[in-house]
Design a protein around this motif. Sequence first.
Motif, PDB file in Angstrom:
ATOM      1  N   MET A 205      39.428  43.506  44.026  1.00 36.01           N
ATOM      2  CA  MET A 205      39.081  42.049  44.131  1.00 36.01           C
ATOM      3  C   MET A 205      38.559  41.512  42.992  1.00 36.01           C
ATOM      4  O   MET A 205      39.138  40.451  42.106  1.00 36.01           O
ATOM      5  N   VAL A 206      37.697  42.173  42.037  1.00 36.47           N
ATOM      6  CA  VAL A 206      37.130  41.412  40.910  1.00 36.47           C
ATOM      7  C   VAL A 206      38.371  41.448  39.763  1.00 36.47           C
ATOM      8  O   VAL A 206      38.529  40.632  39.101  1.00 36.47           O
ATOM      9  N   ALA A 207      38.789  42.671  39.939  1.00 36.73           N
ATOM     10  CA  ALA A 207      39.966  42.695  38.917  1.00 36.73           C
ATOM     11  C   ALA A 207      41.077  41.593  39.190  1.00 36.73           C
ATOM     12  O   ALA A 207      41.640  40.979  38.336  1.00 36.73           O
ATOM     13  N   ALA A 208      41.398  41.518  40.282  1.00 37.77           N
ATOM     14  CA  ALA A 208      42.515  40.230  40.878  1.00 37.77           C
ATOM     15  C   ALA A 208      42.023  38.919  40.277  1.00 37.77           C
ATOM     16  O   ALA A 208      42.772  37.980  40.246  1.00 37.77           O
ATOM     17  N   LEU A 209      40.636  38.777  40.314  1.00 39.14           N
ATOM     18  CA  LEU A 209      40.046  37.192  39.838  1.00 39.14           C
ATOM     19  C   LEU A 209      39.460  37.461  38.523  1.00 39.14           C
ATOM     20  O   LEU A 209      38.987  36.365  38.310  1.00 39.14           O
ATOM     21  N   ASN A 210      39.938  38.205  37.776  1.00 35.83           N
ATOM     22  CA  ASN A 210      39.314  38.391  36.440  1.00 35.83           C
ATOM     23  C   ASN A 210      39.606  37.277  35.621  1.00 35.83           C
ATOM     24  O   ASN A 210      38.625  36.931  34.860  1.00 35.83           O
ATOM     25  N   GLY A 211      40.871  36.633  35.743  1.00 32.88           N
ATOM     26  CA  GLY A 211      41.141  35.413  35.090  1.00 32.88           C
ATOM     27  C   GLY A 211      40.148  34.239  35.277  1.00 32.88           C
ATOM     28  O   GLY A 211      40.104  33.173  34.607  1.00 32.88           O
ATOM     29  N   GLU A 212      39.507  34.441  36.412  1.00 34.27           N
ATOM     30  CA  GLU A 212      38.679  33.377  36.987  1.00 34.27           C
ATOM     31  C   GLU A 212      37.178  33.190  36.305  1.00 34.27           C
ATOM     32  O   GLU A 212      36.354  32.405  36.728  1.00 34.27           O
ATOM     33  N   ASN A 213      36.921  34.510  35.638  1.00 32.88           N
ATOM     34  CA  ASN A 213      35.647  34.617  35.198  1.00 32.88           C
ATOM     35  C   ASN A 213      34.419  34.389  36.138  1.00 32.88           C
ATOM     36  O   ASN A 213      33.665  33.432  36.073  1.00 32.88           O
ATOM     37  N   LEU A 214      34.453  35.240  37.253  1.00 31.39           N
ATOM     38  CA  LEU A 214      33.521  35.338  38.314  1.00 31.39           C
ATOM     39  C   LEU A 214      31.960  35.086  37.617  1.00 31.39           C
ATOM     40  O   LEU A 214      31.107  34.798  38.382  1.00 31.39           O
ATOM     41  N   ALA A 215      31.380  35.821  36.615  1.00 29.21           N
ATOM     42  CA  ALA A 215      30.199  35.930  36.161  1.00 29.21           C
ATOM     43  C   ALA A 215      29.839  34.690  35.576  1.00 29.21           C
ATOM     44  O   ALA A 215      28.752  34.394  35.618  1.00 29.21           O
ATOM     45  N   ALA A 216      30.814  33.603  35.389  1.00 35.15           N
ATOM     46  CA  ALA A 216      30.351  32.378  35.180  1.00 35.15           C
ATOM     47  C   ALA A 216      29.580  31.622  36.025  1.00 35.15           C
ATOM     48  O   ALA A 216      30.052  31.600  37.161  1.00 35.15           O
ATOM     49  N   VAL A 217      28.658  30.758  35.636  1.00 36.54           N
ATOM     50  CA  VAL A 217      27.737  29.888  36.781  1.00 36.54           C
ATOM     51  C   VAL A 217      28.596  28.387  36.764  1.00 36.54           C
ATOM     52  O   VAL A 217      29.288  28.057  36.020  1.00 36.54           O
TER      53      VAL A 217
END
Length: 99
Positions: free
Chosen positions: A87-99
């Motif tokens: 899931m994290v890999a699929a969304l990697n381009g979305e920068n999940l760690a950013a607030v």
Amino acid sequence: MELSDGAAVQRKSLLDVTEHGVRCLLVPVTPEPHDLLSPREHEVARMVGRGYTNKQIAGVLEISLNTVSAHMRRIFTKLGVGSRAAMVAALNGENLAAV
């Protein structure tokens, strides 16, 4: 023809008509992973990307553990993945760690 990663991609058109000198072309598009998720699902996914467990997510969002699990199942289904890492890999381009 569409540009994708610097390369031209040919897509089969669903509709290609010209009316009054205006060409109307309808082609299928693939939505970005982020666009598939609801705002709450995106919030849960962002927290997973930061390393939160389901129990921690439930506590922070003040929802039940069952609700977090339901969000995770829907996210997995929408993205076509079977694990948190995928899931994290699929969304990697979305920068999940950013607030």
